[in-house]
Scaffold this active site. Structure first.
Site, short mmCIF file in Angstrom:
data_model
loop_
_atom_site.label_atom_id
_atom_site.label_comp_id
_atom_site.label_asym_id
_atom_site.label_seq_id
_atom_site.Cartn_x
_atom_site.Cartn_y
_atom_site.Cartn_z
N ASP A 2 0.84 -1.20 0.00
CA ASP A 2 0.00 0.00 0.00
C ASP A 2 0.88 1.25 0.00
OD1 ASP A 2 0.91 -0.02 2.58
OD2 ASP A 2 -1.04 0.38 3.51
N SER A 3 2.20 1.06 0.05
CA SER A 3 3.13 2.17 -0.19
C SER A 3 2.89 2.74 -1.59
CB SER A 3 4.58 1.72 -0.02
OG SER A 3 4.82 0.52 -0.74
N ASP A 62 -1.14 -6.32 -0.39
CA ASP A 62 -1.31 -5.59 0.88
C ASP A 62 -2.78 -5.17 1.00
OD1 ASP A 62 -0.01 -4.74 3.12
OD2 ASP A 62 1.02 -3.05 2.17
N LYS A 69 -1.24 -9.36 2.99
CA LYS A 69 -0.57 -8.85 4.20
C LYS A 69 -1.50 -7.85 4.87
CE LYS A 69 2.90 -5.67 4.16
NZ LYS A 69 2.30 -4.61 5.00
N GLU A 96 -1.65 -5.11 8.46
CA GLU A 96 -0.80 -4.44 9.45
C GLU A 96 -1.33 -4.62 10.86
OE1 GLU A 96 0.13 -0.36 8.59
OE2 GLU A 96 0.94 -0.85 6.61
N GLU A 107 9.10 -3.85 10.91
CA GLU A 107 9.50 -2.57 10.30
C GLU A 107 9.98 -1.58 11.36
OE1 GLU A 107 6.83 -0.86 7.43
OE2 GLU A 107 7.99 1.00 7.31
O1 KIV Z 1 3.48 -1.14 1.76
C1 KIV Z 1 4.65 -1.53 1.80
O2 KIV Z 1 5.48 -1.25 0.92
C2 KIV Z 1 5.05 -2.35 2.94
C3 KIV Z 1 6.48 -2.75 3.03
C4 KIV Z 1 7.28 -1.62 3.53
C5 KIV Z 1 6.69 -3.95 3.85
O3 KIV Z 1 4.26 -2.64 3.77
#
Ligand code: KIV
Length: 295
Positions: free
Chosen positions: A59-60, A98, A128, A130, A198
């Protein structure tokens, strides 16, 4: 829901696709696990060419691809578009989607529905989420119960960075580090196949590693983890500024892009582009006929 077919890149005959048992085996053998984020077809092709083990459609993307200053605004539908493009470029690495902020926290049903969309519509093999608090662990357990592997994420969790006091390292007091340990173990107990650590002090990671049985992938968590992940745009310098302290930059692509587009603009303005080699030809007789037709 999208009716678009999921098209996968053709297999690389020299490499086996990454699976969860292979990932566990890597941890057992102490072989470093490589993970990178990707958000589109070219970044996926780069990850495939480099032979990485895990690819995360992070989600970055909210910051790297969409220009937001935080990860929270990205929508599930936007993540699905990006994940589908990544899927088309990948064959060998395990593809993890994510779950964006707001797409899994409300209920177990919401979390399962979102995870299923990642799998069905984008071809992700895992998701994934969080956080290692009670609610996140419950959601992880629900998704795993529905048959979808889940990667956990503790320490600095950008979706809730405001509540964590900002975008900064976590676990810098004994109490905070113990909480991260408890969260990681709860995610493991819920059945997560791997956990991202992280922005955690390296010494804290070292203390926690012996009690975590699943692969741990670090980002700013020191060298003791089973693997490392970096954001594609950070490691290749597709951004302004250096980024977080833990980033190692392997290229300066933003500068290359700027220089390339600047050179093109200059060529156009100075009438150096296009040259004869960039033009299509026409039979002179056809050209003569055209002139007649136009006169
Ligand atoms: O969204 C992302 O890029 C992440 C990574 C930093 C693990 O969660």
């Amino acid at each position: 829901m999208s009716a678009q077919p999921i098209i996968q890149a053709p297999p690389d005959p020299g490499r086996l696709p990454m699976t969860l048992p292979l990932l566990r085996e890597k941890k057992r053998l102490g072989e470093p696990i490589v993970m990178v984020t990707a958000y589109d077809y070219p970044s996926a092709r780069a990850a495939e060419a480099a032979g990485v083990d895990l690819v995360l459609v992070g989600d970055s993307a909210a910051t790297t691809m969409l220009g937001f200053s935080a990860t929270t605004p990205v929508e599930l539908d936007e993540m699905l578009v990006l994940a589908r493009a990544v899927r088309r470029g990948l064959h060998t690495p395990l593809l993890i989607g994510d779950l964006p902020f707001g797409s899994y926290e409300v209920s177990d049903e919401q979390a399962i529905t979102t995870a299923m969309r990642m799998v069905k519509e984008a071809g992700c093999e895992a998701v994934k989420l969080e956080g290692g608090g009670e609610a996140s662990v419950r959601r992880a357990r629900a998704i795993i119960g529905a048959g979808i592997p889940v990667m956990g994420h503790v320490g600095l969790t950008p979706q809730t960075s405001t509540a964590l006091g900002g975008w900064k390292a976590q676990g810098r007091t004994a109490r905070a580090a113990a909480r991260i340990a408890a969260e990681a173990l709860a995610l493991q107990e819920a059945g997560c196949f791997a956990i991202v650590f992280e922005a955690i002090p390296a010494a804290v990671t070292e203390e926690l590693m012996p009690s975590v049985e699943v692969p741990v992938i670090g980002i700013g968590a020191g060298p003791a983890t089973d693997g490392q992940v970096l954001v594609f745009h950070d490691l290749l310098g597709i951004r302004d500024g250096l980024g977080p302290r833990f980033v190692k930059r392997y290229a300066n692509i933003q500068q290359e892009m700027n220089e390339g587009v600047t050179a093109f603009a200059e060529d156009v303005r100075l009438r150096r582009y296009p040259g004869a080699e960039h033009a299509y030809s026409i039979d002179p007789a056809e050209l003569a006929d055209l002139r007649t037709l136009l006169s």
